[in-house]
Design a protein around this motif. Structure first.
Motif, PDB file in Angstrom:
ATOM      1  N   HIS A   8       0.821  -1.214   0.000  1.00  0.00           N
ATOM      2  CA  HIS A   8       0.000   0.000   0.000  1.00  0.00           C
ATOM      3  C   HIS A   8       0.853   1.262   0.000  1.00  0.00           C
ATOM      4  CE1 HIS A   8       0.683   0.920   4.277  1.00  0.00           C
ATOM      5  NE2 HIS A   8       0.559  -0.383   4.507  1.00  0.00           N
ATOM      6  N   ASP A  11       0.099   5.918   4.297  1.00  0.00           N
ATOM      7  CA  ASP A  11      -1.189   6.131   4.952  1.00  0.00           C
ATOM      8  C   ASP A  11      -2.310   5.292   4.350  1.00  0.00           C
ATOM      9  OD1 ASP A  11      -0.118   7.912   6.816  1.00  0.00           O
ATOM     10  OD2 ASP A  11      -0.411   9.617   5.476  1.00  0.00           O
ATOM     11  N   THR A  13      -3.887   1.285   3.439  1.00  0.00           N
ATOM     12  CA  THR A  13      -4.075   0.055   4.200  1.00  0.00           C
ATOM     13  C   THR A  13      -4.212  -1.118   3.236  1.00  0.00           C
ATOM     14  OG1 THR A  13      -6.486   0.151   4.186  1.00  0.00           O
ATOM     15  CG2 THR A  13      -5.354   1.308   6.010  1.00  0.00           C
ATOM     16  N   PRO A  14      -4.036  -2.332   3.726  1.00  0.00           N
ATOM     17  CA  PRO A  14      -4.315  -3.485   2.878  1.00  0.00           C
ATOM     18  C   PRO A  14      -5.747  -3.464   2.344  1.00  0.00           C
ATOM     19  CG  PRO A  14      -3.030  -4.169   4.761  1.00  0.00           C
ATOM     20  CD  PRO A  14      -3.432  -2.737   5.000  1.00  0.00           C
ATOM     21  N   THR A  16      -7.611  -0.867   1.548  1.00  0.00           N
ATOM     22  CA  THR A  16      -7.744   0.049   0.417  1.00  0.00           C
ATOM     23  C   THR A  16      -7.092  -0.543  -0.832  1.00  0.00           C
ATOM     24  OG1 THR A  16      -5.762   1.310   1.051  1.00  0.00           O
ATOM     25  CG2 THR A  16      -7.887   2.141   1.822  1.00  0.00           C
ATOM     26  N   TYR A  36      -1.167  -8.813   1.219  1.00  0.00           N
ATOM     27  CA  TYR A  36      -1.219  -7.367   1.387  1.00  0.00           C
ATOM     28  C   TYR A  36      -0.560  -7.009   2.722  1.00  0.00           C
ATOM     29  CZ  TYR A  36      -5.076  -7.854  -2.002  1.00  0.00           C
ATOM     30  OH  TYR A  36      -5.862  -8.163  -3.100  1.00  0.00           O
ATOM     31  N   PRO A  37       0.758  -6.841   2.761  1.00  0.00           N
ATOM     32  CA  PRO A  37       1.414  -6.528   4.030  1.00  0.00           C
ATOM     33  C   PRO A  37       1.055  -5.129   4.536  1.00  0.00           C
ATOM     34  CG  PRO A  37       2.984  -6.400   2.229  1.00  0.00           C
ATOM     35  CD  PRO A  37       1.701  -6.928   1.657  1.00  0.00           C
ATOM     36  N   VAL A  38       1.179  -4.938   5.834  1.00  0.00           N
ATOM     37  CA  VAL A  38       0.871  -3.658   6.476  1.00  0.00           C
ATOM     38  C   VAL A  38       2.180  -2.954   6.812  1.00  0.00           C
ATOM     39  CG1 VAL A  38      -0.210  -2.568   8.467  1.00  0.00           C
ATOM     40  CG2 VAL A  38      -1.202  -4.635   7.502  1.00  0.00           C
ATOM     41  N   GLY A  39       2.328  -1.714   6.348  1.00  0.00           N
ATOM     42  CA  GLY A  39       3.507  -0.922   6.694  1.00  0.00           C
ATOM     43  C   GLY A  39       3.384  -0.352   8.098  1.00  0.00           C
ATOM     44  N   GLY A  42       1.695   3.119   8.852  1.00  0.00           N
ATOM     45  CA  GLY A  42       1.078   3.444   7.574  1.00  0.00           C
ATOM     46  C   GLY A  42       2.035   3.673   6.431  1.00  0.00           C
ATOM     47  N   ASP A  55      12.130  -3.382   6.041  1.00  0.00           N
ATOM     48  CA  ASP A  55      10.998  -3.881   5.272  1.00  0.00           C
ATOM     49  C   ASP A  55      11.401  -4.961   4.277  1.00  0.00           C
ATOM     50  OD1 ASP A  55       8.906  -2.501   6.504  1.00  0.00           O
ATOM     51  OD2 ASP A  55       9.444  -0.682   5.449  1.00  0.00           O
ATOM     52  N   GLY A  85       4.467   2.255  -1.200  1.00  0.00           N
ATOM     53  CA  GLY A  85       4.484   0.804  -1.008  1.00  0.00           C
ATOM     54  C   GLY A  85       5.789   0.203  -1.456  1.00  0.00           C
TER      55      GLY A  85
END
Length: 105
Positions: A8, A11, A13-14, A16, A36-39, A42, A55, A85
């Motif tokens: 993503h 800011d 999200t997976p 979105t 869909y990994p989460v940073g 955000g 990361d 992303g």
């Protein structure tokens, strides 16, 4: 089975990314896995902004997990995303990230 990692934007999200890309339906139809990994906070550490998180190490560990648990083919792992992303798939940080992850194979 191939794996597509969808990262993503800052800011984002997976959820979105799921809604924007519609990869879930495509994965079901074409027979591949999608993650869909989460940073953290955000964002993804893009080497030029957004923290000092490892990361590359995180994505490596996630791919290893998906390979072991869900049977993803480590020779067919693909990454995509928007903006922060993967810092645009055409941007230099993404090439660094891709080169750093080559050892997955």
């Amino acid at each position: 089975m191939p794996l597509v990692v969808v990262m993503h934007y800052r800011d984002g999200t997976p959820a979105t990314m799921r809604a924007m890309t519609l990869f879930d339906g495509k994965a079901d139809k074409e027979g591949f896995l999608v993650a869909y990994p989460v940073g953290i906070d955000g964002a993804v550490n893009a080497l030029i902004c957004c923290g000092s998180n490892d990361d590359v190490g995180f994505i490596r560990a996630m791919v290893e997990h998906v390979t072991n648990v869900w049977g993803a083919d480590r020779k067919r792992v693909y990454a995509t995303g928007i903006s922060n992303g993967p810092t645009c798939p055409s941007g230099w940080p993404s090439r660094h990230r891709a080169c750093s992850l080559r050892s997955l194979r």
